[in-house]
Design a protein around this motif. Structure first.
Motif, PDB file in Angstrom:
ATOM      1  N   GLU A 144       0.828  -1.201   0.000  1.00  0.00           N
ATOM      2  CA  GLU A 144       0.000   0.000   0.000  1.00  0.00           C
ATOM      3  C   GLU A 144       0.864   1.253   0.000  1.00  0.00           C
ATOM      4  OE1 GLU A 144      -2.838   2.632  -0.299  1.00  0.00           O
ATOM      5  OE2 GLU A 144      -3.215   0.491  -0.457  1.00  0.00           O
ATOM      6  N   ASP A 146       3.455   1.757  -1.526  1.00  0.00           N
ATOM      7  CA  ASP A 146       4.045   1.972  -2.842  1.00  0.00           C
ATOM      8  C   ASP A 146       3.055   2.541  -3.852  1.00  0.00           C
ATOM      9  OD1 ASP A 146       6.526   1.022  -2.036  1.00  0.00           O
ATOM     10  OD2 ASP A 146       6.046  -1.056  -2.566  1.00  0.00           O
ATOM     11  N   ARG A 147       1.784   2.675  -3.468  1.00  0.00           N
ATOM     12  CA  ARG A 147       0.794   3.203  -4.408  1.00  0.00           C
ATOM     13  C   ARG A 147       0.177   4.488  -3.839  1.00  0.00           C
ATOM     14  NH1 ARG A 147      -2.179  -1.578  -2.479  1.00  0.00           N
ATOM     15  NH2 ARG A 147      -1.280  -2.690  -4.246  1.00  0.00           N
TER      16      ARG A 147
END
Length: 264
Positions: A144, A146-147
């Protein structure tokens, strides 16, 4: 209708038998069983809220703000049920809670990875609140980070809609902690000063604020229940209990939607 020797389709479909085998109280107290059950109910509701928040994020990436608003509206309904869960916990007498509290050891509701995943997805990416062991044990948390969060996608949607969202926020590192920005506050001010001219952004803002309000309501109710049951005792996970919760209560999701009201 099933024949007597046929499997129960409802139980099999939803794995109700497995669900009811998950509770393993460590004392004979019926209140401990209630505590475990309501804790599991809250965990599943966190997942329901997260499911809708993730849907809203996806719809914003597709420039479908109306669909995103519908997903957020569903999430708010789940949040209302979450807040109501504290009423069940609040019914437990403090002396009965103390009978089994020591069996929790260092366990604490703050260690819920689904709760932390929900906070990360909404935009509160304070990794200091998460143990490194949990980031390793629950890869969803690390993924999560990373987004872009929901709020990141909101700001990108506003930028694509022609609003002057500062560039450093449109391209910021997703894992970094979000800091309130005066430029974003000005964007929301423009939306609220002309709601008819910016209907999609205005409706989205109202849904976001309702979600943030319900989240803060949940935290505030949590604090009251802890004070009623534990007074000034330390939390089971080693935190400062009610004092720590008061600090957490100061946080607001989508901060500029709150501060904008002071200058509108």
């Amino acid at each position: 209708m099933n024949e007597p020797n046929e499997p129960n389709e409802y139980v099999g479909y939803a794995r109700m038998d497995a669900l009811h085998s998950l509770q393993e109280p460590r004392t004979e107290s019926p209140f401990e069983m209630s505590f475990i059950l309501i804790s599991q109910v809250k965990e599943l509701l966190f997942r329901m809220v997260h499911l809708e928040v993730d849907q809203a994020r996806a719809r914003l990436r597709e420039d479908c703000p109306a669909a995103a608003c519908r997903a957020l509206s569903r999430a708010v309904r789940h949040q209302r049920v979450l807040i109501g869960c504290w009423e069940s916990m609040n019914a437990m007498p403090v002396d009965e809670f103390l009978v089994f509290r020591d069996t929790l050891g260092q366990a604490s509701g703050t260690q819920s990875f689904m709760y932390r995943l929900l906070e990360f997805t909404l935009g509160n990416r304070d990794t200091a609140m998460v143990r490194s062991a949990d980031l390793d044990a629950f890869p969803q948390l690390r993924a999560e980070l990373d987004r872009p969060s929901l709020y990141d996608e909101v700001l990108r949607f506003l930028a694509r809609s022609g609003f002057p969202v500062p560039e450093h926020l449109r391209t910021r590192e997703p894992a970094s902690r979000y800091e309130p920005d005066e430029g974003v506050e000005k964007v929301w001010l423009a939306v609220y000063r002309d709601p008819d001219g910016h209907r999609a952004a205005y409706d989205l803002a109202e849904q976001l604020l309702e979600m943030a309000y319900r989240f803060s309501h949940w935290r505030a109710t949590h604090l009251l229940v802890v004070e009623r049951m534990l007074g000034g005792k330390r939390g089971s996970g080693g935190s400062d209990g009610a004092a720590w919760l008061r600090t957490v209560n100061e946080h607001r999701f989508f901060p500029e939607l709150w501060t904008m009201r002071s200058v509108l």
